[in-house]
Design an enzyme around this catalytic site. Structure first.
Site, PDB file in Angstrom:
ATOM      1  N   ARG A 181       9.250   2.640  -0.394  1.00 42.24           N
ATOM      2  CA  ARG A 181      10.166   1.777  -1.141  1.00 42.24           C
ATOM      3  C   ARG A 181      11.600   2.068  -0.714  1.00 42.24           C
ATOM      4  NH1 ARG A 181       6.090   3.915  -3.826  1.00 42.24           N
ATOM      5  NH2 ARG A 181       4.649   2.544  -4.957  1.00 42.24           N
ATOM      6  N   HIS A 195      11.576  -5.001  -0.275  1.00 43.43           N
ATOM      7  CA  HIS A 195      10.117  -4.844  -0.317  1.00 43.43           C
ATOM      8  C   HIS A 195       9.411  -5.548   0.846  1.00 43.43           C
ATOM      9  CE1 HIS A 195       9.191  -2.458  -3.744  1.00 43.43           C
ATOM     10  NE2 HIS A 195       8.017  -3.013  -3.975  1.00 43.43           N
ATOM     11  N   ARG A 251       7.080  -3.446   3.121  1.00 46.64           N
ATOM     12  CA  ARG A 251       5.839  -3.047   2.448  1.00 46.64           C
ATOM     13  C   ARG A 251       4.834  -4.196   2.437  1.00 46.64           C
ATOM     14  NH1 ARG A 251       5.230   1.108  -0.971  1.00 46.64           N
ATOM     15  NH2 ARG A 251       4.309  -0.061  -2.705  1.00 46.64           N
ATOM     16  N   TRP A 291       0.110   2.913  -3.550  1.00 46.51           N
ATOM     17  CA  TRP A 291      -0.162   2.074  -4.714  1.00 46.51           C
ATOM     18  C   TRP A 291      -1.212   2.748  -5.586  1.00 46.51           C
ATOM     19  CZ3 TRP A 291       0.430  -0.945  -0.058  1.00 46.51           C
ATOM     20  CH2 TRP A 291       1.519  -1.805  -0.081  1.00 46.51           C
ATOM     21  N   TYR A 312      -0.092  -8.861  -2.812  1.00 48.92           N
ATOM     22  CA  TYR A 312       0.600  -8.901  -1.527  1.00 48.92           C
ATOM     23  C   TYR A 312      -0.256  -9.506  -0.421  1.00 48.92           C
ATOM     24  CZ  TYR A 312       4.132  -5.707  -3.471  1.00 48.92           C
ATOM     25  OH  TYR A 312       5.126  -5.141  -4.219  1.00 48.92           O
TER      26      TYR A 312
END
Length: 345
Positions: A170, A288, A291, A314, A323
């Protein structure tokens, strides 16, 4: 009103002011139990909620279920997303629990209000936002454009996006990396001692390995900036327009400065078309994006959900599935059944 204790005497019901003040003071003393981002969000939600209670002659703490319902509907009337409304409800619930009070969100009336808000939003077309993915081809284009640049800003930005994509960290986690966190594997590639993340907080920490090319780009930046002999310096630091680092600093760059890296990358990529959004967010690359893009690239290559979750730290499968849902859509059992070569006539 930048501190929770400043709210303790405002808009309270009943005569438990002293006891409530003591519990809130203890809550403030132990604020390090929460991440800085969670604490900032809590204070922001409190300011908004307190202002609403003052304007509408309601009680702030404790908040009745009726008042909580009205507050959530007020947020809905402002056009706030369901995720934002849920955050407000959750943080006000957290405040009540830490003050020794029963959270109004446990009331069936509030539960129904939240369900109504969610149902109305979904039926009206609201969809959960998602960062625009930054994928391997995007990284390759930036690499070709910036790898030989004489500008320190380009070398830093390129190293940053390489590390962001390779580690799935992050943005706040990337900003904390320091020169001393670097070590070398036997083949010369870089290993990063991350220490801790949003979801992994343990003494052993975690480590992230970089590919040979990403290792090279990171070292190009470190050597050009003269950071090799500064173990306590943050890896990614500000650069003056004179093409020199502002100073060797131990203070991480701010979130807006890090977001600027993604804006410059987007401009260079020449992909200035805007992605249609529900709330005006996520129309371009953001913190983000790496990611999301890295997770999607791994899914396309058939890497398992468990491995992707481990790479991105996660803890909830549903977060990752949001995602990669577009990537996984054509891997469904029904699609496979319909496209079988030996399907009988």
């Amino acid at each position: 009103m930048n501190d929770i204790s400043g709210f303790s005497g405002l808009a309270l019901s009943g005569g438990a002011g002293d006891d409530l003040t003591a519990k809130l003071a203890a809550f403030v003393r132990h604020r390090e139990a929460f991440s800085p981002n969670t604490w900032r969000q809590l204070l922001s939600v409190m300011r908004i909620c307190w202002r609403w209670t003052q304007e509408n002659r309601r009680s702030f703490l404790p908040m009745s279920p009726e008042d909580m319902q009205d507050y959530l509907f007020y947020l809905e009337s402002l056009g706030r997303s369901t995720s934002t409304i849920s955050v407000h409800a959750a943080l006000m619930s957290m405040l009540h629990r830490n003050a020794g009070l029963v959270p109004p969100t446990v009331s069936p009336d509030v539960v129904r209000a939240k369900k109504k808000i969610n149902r109305t939003a979904v039926i009206s077309g609201e969809r959960t936002g998602q960062a625009v993915p930054f994928c391997r081809p995007d990284l390759n284009r930036l690499d070709a454009a910036w790898k030989s640049s004489p500008r320190l800003q380009h070398l830093r930005d390129l190293a940053f996006v390489h590390v962001a994509y390779s580690t799935l960290l992050r943005m706040s986690e990337l900003s904390r990396l320091r020169v001393r966190d670097i070590s070398r594997a036997a083949d010369g590639r870089i290993i990063l001692d991350v220490g801790w993340t949003k979801t992994i907080l343990q003494s052993g920490g975690i480590v992230k390995a970089l590919s040979a090319r990403s290792s090279e780009r990171l070292m190009d930046w470190i050597n050009a900036a003269g950071l090799a002999g500064e173990p306590d310096a943050v890896l990614f630091c500000p650069i003056h327009r004179s093409n020199k680092i502002t100073s060797v600093t131990e203070v991480p760059m701010s979130a807006p400065c890090l977001e600027d890296i993604w804006r410059r990358a987007r401009r260079l990529a020449g992909e200035m078309h805007r992605v249609k959004t529900n709330k005006g967010r996520y129309s371009s690359w953001s913190g983000h994006s790496a990611r999301v893009g890295a997770a999607q690239d791994m899914a396309r290559k058939g890497i398992s959900i468990a491995q992707i979750m481990q790479e991105g730290t996660w803890t909830q499968t549903q977060t990752l599935m949001r995602y990669i849902r577009m990537v996984e859509a054509h891997k469904g059992a029904m699609v496979g059944l319909m496209e079988m070569d030996n399907w009988p006539d």
